[in-house]
Scaffold this active site. Sequence first.
Site, PDB file in Angstrom:
ATOM      1  CD  GLN A 477      -2.724  -1.296   2.456  1.00  0.00           C
ATOM      2  OE1 GLN A 477      -2.977  -0.316   3.118  1.00  0.00           O
ATOM      3  NE2 GLN A 477      -3.167  -2.510   2.771  1.00  0.00           N
ATOM      4  CG  HIS A 478       4.493   1.379   0.447  1.00  0.00           C
ATOM      5  ND1 HIS A 478       5.573   0.543   0.689  1.00  0.00           N
ATOM      6  CD2 HIS A 478       3.878   1.558   1.645  1.00  0.00           C
ATOM      7  CE1 HIS A 478       5.600   0.230   1.975  1.00  0.00           C
ATOM      8  NE2 HIS A 478       4.585   0.830   2.576  1.00  0.00           N
ATOM      9  CB  THR A 479      -0.423   3.861  -4.462  1.00  0.00           C
ATOM     10  OG1 THR A 479      -0.968   2.587  -4.141  1.00  0.00           O
ATOM     11  CG2 THR A 479      -0.707   4.191  -5.911  1.00  0.00           C
TER      12      THR A 479
END
Length: 541
Positions: A477-479
């Site tokens: 979840q490091h977009t």
Amino acid sequence: MRTCAHGPSPVPHRRDTAPVRRAYDVVVVGAGTAGSVLAARLTEDPDRRVLVVDAGPLPRGAAGFGPALLDACLVPGAQPNHPATHAHPVRLTPERPWLVPRGRVLGGSSTVNGGYFVRARREDFDRWAAAGNPAWSYERVLPYLRALENDLDHGAGPLHGDGGPMRVRRGRLDHPAAAAFRDAAHALGFPDDPDKNDQAPPGFGPVPANVVDGVRRNAGLSYLPPEVLDRPNLTVLGGAAARRVVIENGRATGVVVEHDGRRSVLDADAVVLCAGALATPHLLQLSGIGPRADLERVGIPLVRDAPAVGSGFSDHPQVVLEWTPREAWDEPSGSWLGGCLHLTSPSGGPAGPDGGDGPGDLEILQSLVPMSGLVTGGAGTAGGPLPFLVSALTPRLTGRLRLRSADPATPLSIDYGYLGGPDDHRRLREGVRVTAALLASPPFADVARGLVDPGREVLDDDRSLDQWIRGHLGTAQHTCGTVPMGPADDPGHAAVDQFGRVHGVRGLRVADTSILPDTPHRGPAATAVLIGEVVAEAMRR
């Protein structure tokens, strides 16, 4: 008119005739990690009137958040349907649907994440600078990195600061599982990496975290405490979902928001979108800024043909490996985080301490809380299997998001594009196998019964391990990169300039991880705070 998140909060109406001066100088859309920074810094100038709007609640101080949301042994974002999050349906691969939660509360995802606060690597900053963003070179951002932090371990010095809002402390590694991880990394020859924010060669060390005495000090709590929220030139409005930016004659003049079941327009001289790497590009496209064909397909009038919006993004694919302790330990105190190993995968052959020079494109992050505890909130999980989170950190623009409808309530079509190339599988295979080797080493074998899964027959066969990875794939979840920064003469790769100004639209900026050209070689929470600092100073200048 001053509004707040406590009690009824009427939305200012748009005036029928344009006033000499608009209601606000700046509307900040999103009170998340970067938005909190931006609001705090901009209102340090007393003559600048700032309105912050957010779809979630905007609590005042630690008491407003409540202990469960700030407990650093919990990760609210890992709990399905947590009220402080909003889940985006995505596809990690064509066969792997997923839900990606993002924070919807003051502090945004820094309120619901794990507290990991590791800087991007020098190679990341210099790569972004070389792409037409010279203000983002490591030498030029280092003063900001020092100014934003209060490093409780190192204090002030050439690499660290002691006066910034973000308090940073490294875990003590005194839990038996963390000590075993450290000793196993040493036994396999991995170097020490005691300060993961000093740009030393990657190795094993504690995790810098915005956690103090067991409390996750999110960006909202750090930058917008009650005394800042009470500034007379700052207005905050929670429960107000932005629907689009109002653009007149090529200039942003306000934001349409939905609040208490009705829509209103908030007028401003400038608008800054800080809604996050998934919501910000959605807002831009709903406002007529995006790829021409996508906007025309759903009937949105074109304001600016910006093909780079949503056309490529990157994130970190991740798998979780669980192992069984030989005895039941007490639940950790202080944080769920244990140690962390970064290593650089070689171009061929097994990964190891001699993998070659590089920023470290594999991460093995230790959790001292079982996955069942992270997912449910932690009660009664002592003695269960403990997880390692194994991530491939190489920046790759594999993702794409597209507008499906002109209705803001219709989710985007979001494809992460994971595992599209042979190196994607290889890196994760290497990470899994190094984790297995650590657990099999004598220091870890003394306290661990071994991996729950996969077994040796899978670990030893590339094809079987690739299949296991596909079936267990998740995301860190490091977009980043959905509204990338770069020169205006490269519209296929850049939608904003290095200070977040949207190309071709006056008075409109973006300030969140959307603007990074790609994902850094570390989780981007610290870099999101940096974005707020850089854009705020540019606006103040």
